[in-house]
Design a protein around this motif. Structure first.
Motif, mmCIF file in Angstrom:
data_model
loop_
_atom_site.group_PDB
_atom_site.id
_atom_site.type_symbol
_atom_site.label_atom_id
_atom_site.label_comp_id
_atom_site.label_asym_id
_atom_site.label_seq_id
_atom_site.Cartn_x
_atom_site.Cartn_y
_atom_site.Cartn_z
ATOM 1 N N THR A 113 0.838 -1.200 0.000
ATOM 2 C CA THR A 113 0.000 0.000 0.000
ATOM 3 C C THR A 113 0.874 1.252 0.000
ATOM 4 O O THR A 113 2.068 1.204 0.316
ATOM 5 C CB THR A 113 -0.906 0.034 1.242
ATOM 6 O OG1 THR A 113 -0.077 0.118 2.413
ATOM 7 C CG2 THR A 113 -1.769 -1.204 1.328
ATOM 8 N N ARG A 114 0.260 2.389 -0.317
ATOM 9 C CA ARG A 114 1.004 3.648 -0.312
ATOM 10 C C ARG A 114 1.496 4.000 1.094
ATOM 11 O O ARG A 114 2.587 4.538 1.270
ATOM 12 C CB ARG A 114 0.119 4.779 -0.851
ATOM 13 C CG ARG A 114 -0.238 4.624 -2.314
ATOM 14 C CD ARG A 114 -1.076 5.772 -2.840
ATOM 15 N NE ARG A 114 -1.537 5.500 -4.196
ATOM 16 C CZ ARG A 114 -0.802 5.753 -5.287
ATOM 17 N NH1 ARG A 114 0.396 6.280 -5.168
ATOM 18 N NH2 ARG A 114 -1.286 5.478 -6.488
ATOM 19 N N GLY A 115 0.673 3.691 2.104
ATOM 20 C CA GLY A 115 1.101 3.960 3.475
ATOM 21 C C GLY A 115 2.342 3.170 3.838
ATOM 22 O O GLY A 115 3.265 3.690 4.483
ATOM 23 N N THR A 116 2.384 1.906 3.426
ATOM 24 C CA THR A 116 3.562 1.074 3.686
ATOM 25 C C THR A 116 4.782 1.606 2.949
ATOM 26 O O THR A 116 5.895 1.627 3.498
ATOM 27 C CB THR A 116 3.278 -0.381 3.279
ATOM 28 O OG1 THR A 116 2.262 -0.910 4.129
ATOM 29 C CG2 THR A 116 4.519 -1.247 3.398
ATOM 30 N N ILE A 117 4.586 2.059 1.717
ATOM 31 C CA ILE A 117 5.713 2.613 0.954
ATOM 32 C C ILE A 117 6.283 3.839 1.649
ATOM 33 O O ILE A 117 7.507 3.992 1.781
ATOM 34 C CB ILE A 117 5.272 2.953 -0.486
ATOM 35 C CG1 ILE A 117 4.945 1.666 -1.248
ATOM 36 C CG2 ILE A 117 6.364 3.740 -1.213
ATOM 37 C CD1 ILE A 117 4.373 1.904 -2.633
ATOM 38 N N GLU A 118 5.407 4.717 2.131
ATOM 39 C CA GLU A 118 5.900 5.923 2.815
ATOM 40 C C GLU A 118 6.671 5.558 4.077
ATOM 41 O O GLU A 118 7.719 6.134 4.368
ATOM 42 C CB GLU A 118 4.734 6.854 3.146
ATOM 43 C CG GLU A 118 4.242 7.664 1.965
ATOM 44 C CD GLU A 118 3.612 8.977 2.404
ATOM 45 O OE1 GLU A 118 4.233 9.706 3.206
ATOM 46 O OE2 GLU A 118 2.494 9.265 1.949
ATOM 47 N N LEU A 119 6.155 4.609 4.837
ATOM 48 C CA LEU A 119 6.848 4.210 6.060
ATOM 49 C C LEU A 119 8.169 3.507 5.744
ATOM 50 O O LEU A 119 9.177 3.742 6.418
ATOM 51 C CB LEU A 119 5.948 3.308 6.907
ATOM 52 C CG LEU A 119 4.758 4.011 7.560
ATOM 53 C CD1 LEU A 119 3.826 3.000 8.214
ATOM 54 C CD2 LEU A 119 5.231 5.036 8.598
#
Length: 536
Positions: free
Chosen positions: A85-91
């Protein structure tokens, strides 16, 4: 089709599973082994597959025990996409470079010491540059979106409710005319957890690979806000500090959420709240930006109040080493949230060193404490601990609010599994210590009448529709991480015994009249050891 278990087996780290179907090789997670030296050494072994032959990686979430070996995987030849997910990529964009910095720093320290005694230099697992290159291979997928990996394989990411962007991975595969649906839970979150949405309830899967971190217990059901307020108020009245070891991603933001609520309600005093972790500061910023993952309550706070759920007027960020050190010279109480969550490394060690001996202060643990960690020893009642080479007496109040964990407990997991219609053919229990997995296995059998299996490292399960087997010739021969940890303890005991044996022999050689007392004591040790081991 077949599934190889390459981590998080009979232990809580190193999550990694290789699914082979329809000519495709799909790696689910590529996590780092964390814990004792011998378990951590597993990170340096060659991968059990050729990284260059992988078609893709599916990443459940950003925690290092699920993502931490991705830079090494890419460094050793994997060139395909990493879906998350995009959230995982940012983290991951902050966590993987941070992990790389730790690898480089640790290697530098080892080489500095090793050079003086003639040891060959040690290479870091991967560099910051490797981590940055790896990030270029990430590709975003949204929750609930059907995505075809091949003509006969599709995947869906579902909300796991664990941390921002965390996912379950649903994989529908067809091979030789036989269909099978797999569901990998990743780290399954708790219902009603602050900030993020609840875990998705899934209706069907043939095979479920689910975590069992808290498989042998239920989280305590008490008023956590009330208890947290009591701890803070009592500590401030004693003029002490509240020290909270917390993982930079997830736990830090949850604690900030609760403290913010308590302050806004006037239930705790206006004392500084300090986030002392550059990684936690960056993660908090990502949580603030990615409001699309918020639950209804947090969205309402954003809409109705003048600040978001992670905002506090007295919030301070400690970014530099000098700022971190200066915290311990303050004379008035403060709430200090610092990494790591199990108190095994990082800036938290300095705060424990300056506060554990103070009866005025409180140490508050808010997440899982693995066996062997400093956090586990403190929670279990240690009276003295060694921190950075110095023995520290434990006089501070030790609190453990394990009900605030971001992991589902056994009741949560059993309820989640009960929603499947029809029942899964088999549930594979991973990401849990042996006792936790065994207890959960028994409960799944008793409550749901579903077959379960606890994989060993290197198990290869072969699937034919809703049936599966473990062909003896396919298992990867390697030392199970849990067994490796046991071997390390045996080694330490052997060393301690040899040292004690030598000292006793020297003593009775000098003073033969001590022999009866020594033999009497050894007899007591022998009886105690026999009883303790027989109880297992």
């Amino acid at each position: 089709m077949q599934l190889t278990f390459l981590g998080a087996t009979m232990g809580v780290t190193g999550s990694s599973f290789l699914l082979e179907t329809d000519g495709k090789k799909i790696l689910i997670d590529c996590g780092m082994f964390q814990g004792s030296k011998i378990v951590s050494a597993m990170n340096r072994r060659p991968f059990a597959f050729n990284p260059g032959e992988l078609d893709c990686v599916l990443l459940s979430h950003a925690h290092i025990d699920h993502s931490g070996l991705l830079p090494r995987l890419c460094k050793l030849g994997f060139k395909g996409p990493i879906y998350s997910t995009r959230g995982t990529i940012e983290l991951c964009s902050i966590m993987l470079p941070d992990s790389a910095y730790i690898q480089e720093f640790d290697a530098e320290i080892q080489n500095r010491k090793g050079k003086r005694i003639g040891r060959p230099p040690v290479e870091p697992l991967y560099s910051v540059a490797d981590a940055q290159e790896c990030l270029k291979q990430f590709r975003p997928l949204e929750y609930e979106m059907d995505f075809k990996l091949s003509a006969n394989t599709r995947v869906r990411f579902l909300d796991a409710g664990h941390i921002l962007g965390s996912s379950m991975l649903e994989i529908q595969a067809t091979e030789n005319g036989e269909d099978a649906k797999f569901l990998f839970s990743g780290d399954l979150g708790r219902p009603n957890q602050p900030i993020i949405q609840d875990p998705s309830l899934v209706k069907s899967a043939d095979f479920v690979i689910v975590e069992s971190t808290y498989g042998d217990r239920d989280h305590s059901e008490i008023d956590w806000e009330k208890r947290l307020a009591e701890i803070i108020n009592e500590t401030v009245e004693r003029n002490g500090n509240v020290i909270i070891p917390a993982f930079a991603v997830g736990r830090t933001q949850i604690m900030l959420y609760y403290i913010s609520r308590l302050f806004k309600a006037g239930r705790i005093p206006d004392v500084p709240v300090i986030i002392d972790s550059p990684l936690a500061i960056a993660a908090t910023d990502i949580f603030r930006r990615n409001t699309q993952y918020y639950d209804l309550e947090s969205r309402a706070i954003l809409k109705e109040e003048d600040r978001g759920p992670l905002e506090l007027p007295q919030l301070e960020f400690s970014r530099t080493s000098d700022e971190s050190k200066s915290i311990n010279f303050r004379t008035s109480p403060a709430i200090i949230i610092s990494a790591s969550g199990m108190a095994d490394a990082g800036r938290i060690l300095h705060h424990l060193k300056h506060n554990l001996w103070r009866k005025e202060s409180s140490i508050l643990f808010v997440g899982f404490q693995a066996e062997g960690s400093l956090g586990r020893r403190l929670v279990d009642g240690a009276k003295k601990v060694r921190i950075m080479g110095e023995e520290i007496g434990v006089r501070a109040q030790i609190h453990n609010l394990d009900g605030l964990s971001a992991h589902a407990d056994r009741g949560d997991i059993v309820y989640w599994l009960s929603c499947f219609e029809p029942k899964p053919a088999t549930v594979f229990l991973v990401h849990g210590e042996v006792a936790s997995a065994q207890a959960l296995s028994g409960m799944i059998t008793e409550k749901l009448a579903i077959q379960s299996y606890i994989p060993h490292y290197g198990d290869v399960a072969v699937f034919h529709g809703r049936h599966w087997e473990l062909p003896a010739g396919l298992r990867i021969q390697s030392v199970e991480p849990a067994v490796a940890q046991l071997q390390e303890v045996f080694s330490e005991l052997d060393t301690a015994w040899l040292e004690a044996k030598q000292k006793l022999e020297e003593m009775v050689a000098a003073k033969s009249d001590r022999v009866p007392a020594v033999l009497n004591r050894l007899d007591k040790v022998r009886k105690f050891a026999r009883k303790a081991l027989s109880d297992l």
